[in-house]
Design a protein around this motif. Structure first.
Motif, short mmCIF file in Angstrom:
data_model
loop_
_atom_site.label_atom_id
_atom_site.label_comp_id
_atom_site.label_asym_id
_atom_site.label_seq_id
_atom_site.Cartn_x
_atom_site.Cartn_y
_atom_site.Cartn_z
N PRO A 148 9.92 -61.57 69.63
CA PRO A 148 9.60 -61.62 68.41
C PRO A 148 8.20 -60.62 67.98
CG PRO A 148 9.58 -63.62 69.37
CD PRO A 148 9.78 -62.67 70.43
N ALA A 149 8.13 -60.33 66.91
CA ALA A 149 7.25 -59.10 66.22
C ALA A 149 5.95 -59.58 66.67
CB ALA A 149 7.43 -58.85 64.89
N SER A 150 5.48 -60.97 66.40
CA SER A 150 4.21 -61.46 66.69
C SER A 150 3.66 -61.42 68.00
CB SER A 150 4.16 -62.91 66.07
OG SER A 150 5.08 -63.83 67.23
N LYS A 151 4.69 -61.26 68.83
CA LYS A 151 4.14 -60.88 70.42
C LYS A 151 4.36 -59.46 70.93
CE LYS A 151 5.42 -65.96 71.58
NZ LYS A 151 6.07 -66.81 72.56
N ALA A 152 4.63 -58.51 70.02
CA ALA A 152 4.96 -57.15 70.44
C ALA A 152 3.86 -56.67 71.40
CB ALA A 152 5.22 -56.37 69.32
N GLY A 153 2.60 -56.76 70.73
CA GLY A 153 1.56 -56.00 71.61
C GLY A 153 1.51 -56.84 73.01
N ALA A 154 1.32 -58.21 72.86
CA ALA A 154 0.95 -58.57 74.61
C ALA A 154 2.25 -58.54 75.22
CB ALA A 154 0.86 -60.16 74.30
N THR A 155 3.56 -58.64 74.84
CA THR A 155 4.69 -58.45 75.47
C THR A 155 4.65 -57.18 75.86
OG1 THR A 155 5.70 -60.16 74.50
CG2 THR A 155 7.15 -58.82 75.61
N LEU A 156 4.50 -56.16 75.23
CA LEU A 156 4.73 -54.82 75.58
C LEU A 156 3.65 -54.51 76.57
CD1 LEU A 156 6.13 -51.94 75.52
CD2 LEU A 156 4.75 -51.45 73.53
N GLY A 157 2.48 -55.12 76.50
CA GLY A 157 1.31 -54.76 77.28
C GLY A 157 1.47 -55.42 78.68
N LEU A 158 2.41 -56.30 78.75
CA LEU A 158 2.62 -56.66 80.00
C LEU A 158 3.64 -55.86 80.78
CD1 LEU A 158 3.02 -60.48 79.26
CD2 LEU A 158 1.49 -59.56 80.87
N VAL A 159 4.73 -55.37 79.99
CA VAL A 159 5.94 -54.62 80.61
C VAL A 159 5.04 -53.14 80.95
CG1 VAL A 159 7.74 -53.18 80.16
CG2 VAL A 159 7.48 -55.32 79.31
N ILE A 160 4.22 -52.79 80.20
CA ILE A 160 3.58 -51.35 80.34
C ILE A 160 2.49 -51.46 81.48
CG2 ILE A 160 1.87 -49.70 79.78
CD1 ILE A 160 4.81 -49.52 78.48
N VAL A 192 -2.70 -55.12 78.46
CA VAL A 192 -2.43 -56.62 78.16
C VAL A 192 -3.61 -57.18 77.17
CG1 VAL A 192 -2.27 -58.85 78.94
CG2 VAL A 192 -1.23 -56.87 80.21
N PHE A 193 -4.83 -56.81 77.36
CA PHE A 193 -6.24 -57.11 76.77
C PHE A 193 -5.98 -56.41 75.31
CE2 PHE A 193 -10.40 -56.47 75.33
CZ PHE A 193 -10.71 -57.65 75.30
N MET A 194 -5.62 -55.22 75.35
CA MET A 194 -5.57 -54.26 73.81
C MET A 194 -4.52 -54.91 73.55
SD MET A 194 -8.51 -52.28 74.12
CE MET A 194 -9.54 -51.34 75.29
N GLY A 195 -3.48 -55.24 74.02
CA GLY A 195 -2.17 -55.51 73.16
C GLY A 195 -2.55 -56.91 72.35
N ARG A 196 -3.24 -57.70 73.00
CA ARG A 196 -3.31 -59.22 72.70
C ARG A 196 -4.42 -59.04 71.46
NH1 ARG A 196 -1.69 -63.49 75.25
NH2 ARG A 196 -0.91 -63.31 77.24
N LEU A 197 -5.32 -58.03 71.54
CA LEU A 197 -6.47 -57.61 70.52
C LEU A 197 -5.70 -56.99 69.05
CD1 LEU A 197 -9.69 -55.88 71.83
CD2 LEU A 197 -9.20 -58.61 71.22
N ALA A 198 -4.67 -56.16 69.45
CA ALA A 198 -3.85 -55.81 68.35
C ALA A 198 -3.15 -56.66 67.71
CB ALA A 198 -3.05 -54.51 68.89
N ASP A 199 -2.30 -57.79 68.32
CA ASP A 199 -1.75 -58.70 67.79
C ASP A 199 -2.55 -59.76 66.93
OD1 ASP A 199 0.97 -57.95 68.91
OD2 ASP A 199 0.54 -59.34 70.59
N ARG A 200 -3.74 -59.97 67.32
CA ARG A 200 -4.65 -60.53 66.44
C ARG A 200 -5.54 -59.84 65.40
NH1 ARG A 200 -8.83 -65.04 68.90
NH2 ARG A 200 -9.57 -65.96 67.10
N PHE A 201 -6.00 -58.88 65.79
CA PHE A 201 -6.82 -58.06 64.81
C PHE A 201 -6.27 -56.79 64.40
CE2 PHE A 201 -9.69 -60.30 67.72
CZ PHE A 201 -10.00 -61.27 66.85
N GLY A 202 -5.22 -56.24 64.71
CA GLY A 202 -4.71 -54.86 64.48
C GLY A 202 -5.23 -53.86 65.41
N VAL A 203 -4.62 -52.79 65.51
CA VAL A 203 -4.60 -51.73 66.28
C VAL A 203 -6.15 -51.23 66.24
CG1 VAL A 203 -4.00 -49.70 65.28
CG2 VAL A 203 -3.48 -50.00 67.74
N PHE A 204 -6.84 -51.09 65.17
CA PHE A 204 -8.14 -50.55 64.73
C PHE A 204 -9.02 -51.01 65.84
CE2 PHE A 204 -12.23 -51.15 62.44
CZ PHE A 204 -12.57 -49.59 62.49
#
Length: 398
Positions: A330-342, A64-76
């Motif tokens: 929405p794509a803008s929430k992909a990282g955080a939403t998938l992070g919650l499901v994972i 979840v934390f990494m997903g939110r970071l990826a949504d905001r700053f990219g996966v790098f």
């Protein structure tokens, strides 16, 4: 401007597979080390399963934390943090004198490994449109490649060098490989890809609010992975208890995850044609069939065959949640939403791994543990069937 399904997209996908293969060692190394750790600390099976449970907890919250970071700053950014956390967790755990301290370090291991899974799948989903299902499935393959390649190798070194030396070596290896690889993922998707809304899916729309859908996906994720955890977490110990030895169990785990790679790729192709929900219910039903077989066969040859079938049947489950998220959120929430499901799937793995060990300690047998997994699997099938029932199709303009 970066184009969907471009050569750049496919190069990025190749880098994601390599990163996932290395970073996901955090999910599989303790499964092999469990018998040695249990003997070293002289504890019961359910106590020895605690480090795996805490690894999954770290992986879950980390996703979840990494997903939110990826949504905001990219996966790098999460990939850099993950590499440092993996290295720290493994090196520190190799030096811990007690089981509680050793288990605590596995929260860090799981947190670091989380960057190599859900954030990578969410990132790749933003680089593909027409081939999104197969791309997301391939991005998830690194996780199972890790489970295929690492267990036999780690088992061999644990047998000769001990688990402490192996943990230390893994920590150093993660640092020197994952940090350079993270720089291959610096480029971000286009602004259009990052801010787009959920598409009018050709696989229909759901007559549910997004909050309700998310809640149901979370429950389904827990249920399918409680079922999945029994063979994946305990197959090495199960084989040792049956007298076949931990090496045979490591080979079965490797076969299980190797065939899971085939399943994940096949599920991606299927999802591109019939949608993520339909592909998910196929995988979930077949996983239940394999668990049913475990109840009745425990011969060495039978266990090899059933473990291979289990991998072939269940490998496509988790990446289908990523496909579903991109189809209905929405794509803008992909990282955080998938992070919650994972996170939910990892809680399922954590609980399933621990509870299966507890059932073994209560009964002296894994039979009821397999039955418990089968019952949880039925819950998952029921939820996905309900979502398919709520799916409606809208006529497309000519």
């Amino acid at each position: 401007m970066q184009q969907m399904d471009s050569t750049t997209s496919w190069r990025r996908l190749c880098a994601a597979i390599v990163i996932g293969t290395i970073g996901s060692i955090g999910m599989w190394s303790f499964v092999v080390a469990l018998p040695a750790v249990q003997a070293d600390f002289a504890v019961q099976r359910n106590q020895a399963s605690l480090p795996y449970t805490l690894t999954m907890v770290g992986f879950a919250f980390g996703g979840v934390f990494m997903g939110r970071l990826a949504d905001r700053f990219g996966v790098f950014v999460p990939l850099l943090i993950g590499a440092l956390a993996l290295s720290l967790g493994y090196v520190a755990s190799s030096m811990m004198p007690t089981l509680p301290l050793y288990a605590l370090m596995h929260v860090i291991v799981g947190f670091g490994a989380s960057a190599s899974f859900a954030p990578l799948m969410a990132d790749i989903s933003l680089w593909f449109a027409r081939r999104r299902g197969i791309a997301v499935a391939l991005a998830s393959v690194g996780n199972y490649l890790a489970g295929t390649l690492w267990p036999p190798l780690l088992q061999a070194f644990i047998a000769t060098q001990g688990w402490r030396a192996v943990h230390f070596a893994v920590g150093i290896a993660c640092l020197v490989t994952l940090l350079p690889l993270a720089f291959l993922m610096r480029q971000r998707p286009s602004a259009e890809a990052r801010t787009g809304t959920a598409p009018a899916s050709k696989f229909g729309h759901l007559e549910l609010s997004q909050n309700t859908l998310l809640a149901l996906l979370i429950i389904a994720g827990v249920a399918c992975c409680v079922a999945m955890a029994m063979p994946q977490v305990h197959i090495v110990a199960y084989c040792a208890d049956l007298g076949y030895g931990p090496a045979r169990g490591a080979e079965m785990l490797s076969a299980m995850l190797g065939f899971g790679i085939i399943s994940r790729i096949a599920a991606g192709f299927i999802a591109d044609r019939i949608g993520g929900l339909s592909a998910l219910i196929i995988s979930s039903t077949l996983q239940g069939v394999a668990l049913f077989f475990y109840l009745f066969f425990d011969g060495l040859a039978s266990l090899y065959i059933i473990s291979a079938l289990f991998g072939l049947f269940q490998g496509g489950l988790v990446p289908m949640y990523a496909v579903i998220v991109r189809e209905y959120f929405p794509a803008s929430k992909a990282g955080a939403t998938l992070g919650l499901v994972i996170m939910a799937t990892l809680f399922g793995m954590a609980f399933g791994g621990w509870f299966s060990g507890l059932i073994f300690d209560w009964t002296g047998s894994y039979r009821l543990a397999f039955l418990n997994g089968l019952l949880w699997n039925l819950i998952n099938v029921a939820i996905v069937a309900f979502l398919l029932f709520k799916r409606k199709f809208t006529a497309q303009p000519a």
